[in-house]
Design a protein around this motif. Sequence first.
Motif, mmCIF file in Angstrom:
data_model
loop_
_atom_site.group_PDB
_atom_site.id
_atom_site.type_symbol
_atom_site.label_atom_id
_atom_site.label_comp_id
_atom_site.label_asym_id
_atom_site.label_seq_id
_atom_site.Cartn_x
_atom_site.Cartn_y
_atom_site.Cartn_z
ATOM 1 N N ASP A 3 40.056 -19.236 43.624
ATOM 2 C CA ASP A 3 39.520 -19.053 42.275
ATOM 3 C C ASP A 3 40.491 -19.637 41.243
ATOM 4 O O ASP A 3 41.713 -19.583 41.419
ATOM 5 C CB ASP A 3 39.304 -17.566 41.979
ATOM 6 C CG ASP A 3 38.212 -16.962 42.847
ATOM 7 O OD1 ASP A 3 37.298 -17.708 43.256
ATOM 8 O OD2 ASP A 3 38.284 -15.752 43.139
ATOM 9 N N ARG A 49 26.598 -20.125 46.670
ATOM 10 C CA ARG A 49 27.646 -19.387 47.379
ATOM 11 C C ARG A 49 27.724 -17.934 46.904
ATOM 12 O O ARG A 49 28.117 -17.058 47.668
ATOM 13 C CB ARG A 49 28.999 -20.056 47.129
ATOM 14 C CG ARG A 49 29.073 -21.499 47.583
ATOM 15 C CD ARG A 49 29.085 -21.641 49.077
ATOM 16 N NE ARG A 49 29.313 -23.014 49.499
ATOM 17 C CZ ARG A 49 30.507 -23.553 49.661
ATOM 18 N NH1 ARG A 49 31.601 -22.825 49.463
ATOM 19 N NH2 ARG A 49 30.637 -24.810 50.022
ATOM 20 N N GLN A 50 27.389 -17.692 45.641
ATOM 21 C CA GLN A 50 27.510 -16.328 45.107
ATOM 22 C C GLN A 50 26.608 -16.185 43.899
ATOM 23 O O GLN A 50 26.310 -17.163 43.207
ATOM 24 C CB GLN A 50 28.976 -16.083 44.699
ATOM 25 C CG GLN A 50 29.290 -14.644 44.333
ATOM 26 C CD GLN A 50 30.784 -14.429 44.060
ATOM 27 O OE1 GLN A 50 31.618 -15.238 44.458
ATOM 28 N NE2 GLN A 50 31.128 -13.371 43.360
ATOM 29 N N VAL A 68 24.908 -18.446 39.057
ATOM 30 C CA VAL A 68 25.185 -18.647 40.481
ATOM 31 C C VAL A 68 26.377 -19.584 40.627
ATOM 32 O O VAL A 68 26.636 -20.440 39.770
ATOM 33 C CB VAL A 68 23.957 -19.231 41.222
ATOM 34 C CG1 VAL A 68 22.806 -18.233 41.209
ATOM 35 C CG2 VAL A 68 23.530 -20.561 40.616
ATOM 36 N N THR A 96 27.939 -22.573 42.722
ATOM 37 C CA THR A 96 27.434 -23.628 43.595
ATOM 38 C C THR A 96 28.306 -24.877 43.441
ATOM 39 O O THR A 96 28.966 -25.045 42.406
ATOM 40 C CB THR A 96 25.964 -23.960 43.242
ATOM 41 O OG1 THR A 96 25.441 -24.889 44.174
ATOM 42 C CG2 THR A 96 25.865 -24.530 41.842
ATOM 43 N N TRP A 110 30.139 -22.073 38.032
ATOM 44 C CA TRP A 110 29.120 -21.079 37.688
ATOM 45 C C TRP A 110 28.111 -21.713 36.734
ATOM 46 O O TRP A 110 28.501 -22.412 35.789
ATOM 47 C CB TRP A 110 29.758 -19.862 37.033
ATOM 48 C CG TRP A 110 30.536 -19.004 37.971
ATOM 49 C CD1 TRP A 110 31.884 -19.020 38.195
ATOM 50 C CD2 TRP A 110 30.007 -17.996 38.841
ATOM 51 N NE1 TRP A 110 32.236 -18.094 39.141
ATOM 52 C CE2 TRP A 110 31.109 -17.447 39.560
ATOM 53 C CE3 TRP A 110 28.728 -17.511 39.095
ATOM 54 C CZ2 TRP A 110 30.944 -16.440 40.492
ATOM 55 C CZ3 TRP A 110 28.569 -16.509 40.028
ATOM 56 C CH2 TRP A 110 29.659 -15.977 40.714
ATOM 57 N N THR A 120 35.696 -21.967 41.326
ATOM 58 C CA THR A 120 36.290 -21.827 42.653
ATOM 59 C C THR A 120 36.480 -23.203 43.268
ATOM 60 O O THR A 120 35.698 -24.119 43.002
ATOM 61 C CB THR A 120 35.385 -20.968 43.565
ATOM 62 O OG1 THR A 120 35.220 -19.679 42.976
ATOM 63 C CG2 THR A 120 35.993 -20.799 44.940
ATOM 64 N N SER A 131 38.749 -20.630 50.074
ATOM 65 C CA SER A 131 38.261 -20.544 48.696
ATOM 66 C C SER A 131 39.372 -20.078 47.767
ATOM 67 O O SER A 131 40.072 -19.110 48.061
ATOM 68 C CB SER A 131 37.068 -19.582 48.617
ATOM 69 O OG SER A 131 35.987 -20.071 49.382
#
Length: 230
Positions: free
Chosen positions: A158, A227-228, A104, A106, A197, A122, A156
């Motif tokens: 990356d 977030r993802q 994930v 975060t 991640w 990110t 955002s």
Amino acid sequence: MSDFDSTLASLGIGRTGSAAQQAAASSNLGKTDMDQNDFLQLMTAQLKNQDPFAPVDNTQMVAQMAQFSQLAGVTEMNSTLKAIADRLNGTTPGDAMQWIGRTVLTPGETAYPRTDGSLGGTLDLGADATDVNVSISDASGRLLKTVSLGPQSKGSIDFEWDGSTDSGDPAGSGPFTIHAAARNADGGAVKVTPLVWAPVTSVTLGSDGSPVLTLPGLGQVPVSAVRQIG
């Protein structure tokens, strides 16, 4: 105060009269919406205080009842839609259990590399910046690499790191500490939050019953911070 005056006062409708009546009416000033209870009270007061020589017409009564029924239906529909929205936006413990073994994204500063040694993340940039940099350090705080991202727009961003130090040597298996810095055209600091991640190793329930994820290097993280999902 009569029932009719009480009903009007509860709806914020003033009538000339005593100071007590005016005070009761002013207590609900600013109320702009009628709920089912208000509608029913107003209709009941209308019936109780109607002129016996000119009673309410049946057609008008049917129309008012139809409005009441429509209001009740809309209120019930809104409640149902809200319950559906809460369910769609919420994450149940069963849903979170399926995240175990997955990664994930975060907010955090501790990151582990991929199997090939590279690392990605990110940045959450609070405003436009003319210069953005990401610094990677080892567990002892020794600087390994600085990645320059140049000018970036708010939002955002990356970033990627190939896992090699400034000298070109492999940095190892981590964990690594991520720091980010950004400045605007005037040289002022821009708020920037690193997102990393991390694998989910377990899921527990918080004191409020919501799922909490256990992430290596980051500890206990609520699902609301994710977030993802990778």
